[in-house]
Motif scaffolding. Structure first.
Motif, PDB file in Angstrom:
ATOM      1  N   LYS A  63       9.975   2.029  -5.835  1.00 27.72           N
ATOM      2  CA  LYS A  63      10.707   0.879  -6.357  1.00 27.72           C
ATOM      3  C   LYS A  63      11.299   0.048  -5.224  1.00 27.72           C
ATOM      4  CE  LYS A  63      11.981   2.943 -10.762  1.00 27.72           C
ATOM      5  NZ  LYS A  63      13.082   3.443 -11.575  1.00 27.72           N
ATOM      6  N   ILE A  64      11.905   0.705  -4.255  1.00 27.80           N
ATOM      7  CA  ILE A  64      12.502  -0.002  -3.123  1.00 27.80           C
ATOM      8  C   ILE A  64      11.435  -0.741  -2.324  1.00 27.80           C
ATOM      9  CG2 ILE A  64      13.682   0.334  -0.909  1.00 27.80           C
ATOM     10  CD1 ILE A  64      15.162   2.694  -2.279  1.00 27.80           C
ATOM     11  N   LEU A  65      10.330  -0.069  -2.036  1.00 25.77           N
ATOM     12  CA  LEU A  65       9.260  -0.707  -1.272  1.00 25.77           C
ATOM     13  C   LEU A  65       8.625  -1.855  -2.049  1.00 25.77           C
ATOM     14  CD1 LEU A  65       7.510   2.351   0.387  1.00 25.77           C
ATOM     15  CD2 LEU A  65       8.930   0.625   1.477  1.00 25.77           C
ATOM     16  N   PHE A  66       8.563  -1.722  -3.360  1.00 29.67           N
ATOM     17  CA  PHE A  66       8.010  -2.806  -4.168  1.00 29.67           C
ATOM     18  C   PHE A  66       8.878  -4.056  -4.056  1.00 29.67           C
ATOM     19  CE2 PHE A  66       7.728  -5.158  -8.171  1.00 29.67           C
ATOM     20  CZ  PHE A  66       6.388  -5.488  -8.139  1.00 29.67           C
ATOM     21  N   PHE A  67      10.194  -3.890  -4.118  1.00 27.08           N
ATOM     22  CA  PHE A  67      11.078  -5.043  -4.008  1.00 27.08           C
ATOM     23  C   PHE A  67      11.053  -5.631  -2.593  1.00 27.08           C
ATOM     24  CE2 PHE A  67      13.091  -3.126  -7.829  1.00 27.08           C
ATOM     25  CZ  PHE A  67      12.811  -4.178  -8.681  1.00 27.08           C
ATOM     26  N   ILE A  68      10.921  -4.781  -1.583  1.00 25.04           N
ATOM     27  CA  ILE A  68      10.769  -5.282  -0.216  1.00 25.04           C
ATOM     28  C   ILE A  68       9.485  -6.090  -0.101  1.00 25.04           C
ATOM     29  CG2 ILE A  68      10.334  -4.590   2.184  1.00 25.04           C
ATOM     30  CD1 ILE A  68      12.237  -2.247   1.716  1.00 25.04           C
ATOM     31  N   VAL A 103       0.841  -1.202   0.000  1.00 25.59           N
ATOM     32  CA  VAL A 103       0.000   0.000   0.000  1.00 25.59           C
ATOM     33  C   VAL A 103       0.876   1.253   0.000  1.00 25.59           C
ATOM     34  CG1 VAL A 103      -1.638   1.333   1.387  1.00 25.59           C
ATOM     35  CG2 VAL A 103      -2.007  -1.107   1.024  1.00 25.59           C
ATOM     36  N   ILE A 104       1.928   1.251   0.805  1.00 22.27           N
ATOM     37  CA  ILE A 104       2.849   2.392   0.834  1.00 22.27           C
ATOM     38  C   ILE A 104       3.546   2.548  -0.513  1.00 22.27           C
ATOM     39  CG2 ILE A 104       4.964   3.280   1.876  1.00 22.27           C
ATOM     40  CD1 ILE A 104       4.021   2.016   4.509  1.00 22.27           C
ATOM     41  N   ALA A 105       3.924   1.420  -1.121  1.00 26.39           N
ATOM     42  CA  ALA A 105       4.590   1.484  -2.430  1.00 26.39           C
ATOM     43  C   ALA A 105       3.657   2.032  -3.497  1.00 26.39           C
ATOM     44  CB  ALA A 105       5.082   0.099  -2.822  1.00 26.39           C
ATOM     45  N   ILE A 106       2.402   1.649  -3.450  1.00 22.60           N
ATOM     46  CA  ILE A 106       1.442   2.153  -4.444  1.00 22.60           C
ATOM     47  C   ILE A 106       1.233   3.652  -4.263  1.00 22.60           C
ATOM     48  CG2 ILE A 106      -0.987   2.079  -5.130  1.00 22.60           C
ATOM     49  CD1 ILE A 106      -0.875  -0.948  -4.611  1.00 22.60           C
ATOM     50  N   ILE A 107       1.104   4.096  -3.029  1.00 20.13           N
ATOM     51  CA  ILE A 107       0.932   5.533  -2.767  1.00 20.13           C
ATOM     52  C   ILE A 107       2.165   6.312  -3.221  1.00 20.13           C
ATOM     53  CG2 ILE A 107       0.720   7.259  -0.937  1.00 20.13           C
ATOM     54  CD1 ILE A 107      -1.040   5.202   0.562  1.00 20.13           C
ATOM     55  N   ALA A 108       3.355   5.794  -2.910  1.00 18.80           N
ATOM     56  CA  ALA A 108       4.581   6.470  -3.343  1.00 18.80           C
ATOM     57  C   ALA A 108       4.699   6.474  -4.858  1.00 18.80           C
ATOM     58  CB  ALA A 108       5.794   5.788  -2.713  1.00 18.80           C
ATOM     59  N   ALA A 109       4.258   5.405  -5.510  1.00 18.10           N
ATOM     60  CA  ALA A 109       4.301   5.351  -6.972  1.00 18.10           C
ATOM     61  C   ALA A 109       3.374   6.381  -7.586  1.00 18.10           C
ATOM     62  CB  ALA A 109       3.939   3.956  -7.452  1.00 18.10           C
TER      63      ALA A 109
END
Length: 53
Positions: A32-37, A10-16
């Motif tokens: 990108k970093i949160l997506f890989f995490i 969810v955080i990665a989608i918001i940051a994207a």
């Protein structure tokens, strides 16, 4: 563990959304970093559920 992976995605989608929309310049890298995490945590939780049984 699955709860944390959902939080990270969810955080990665918001940051994207912010990064790709041009609102924040550094948010794309964070996404990108949160997506890989998220991917790593998802695979770990998936494998741990498979080996528990």
């Amino acid at each position: 563990m699955l709860r944390w992976t959902i939080i990270f995605i969810v955080i990665a989608i918001i940051a994207a959304i912010f990064g790709f929309g041009g609102i924040a310049s550094g948010a794309e890298d964070i996404a990108k970093i949160l997506f890989f995490i998220f991917i790593v945590l998802f695979l770990i939780s998936l494998l741990s559920r498979l080996f528990r049984k």
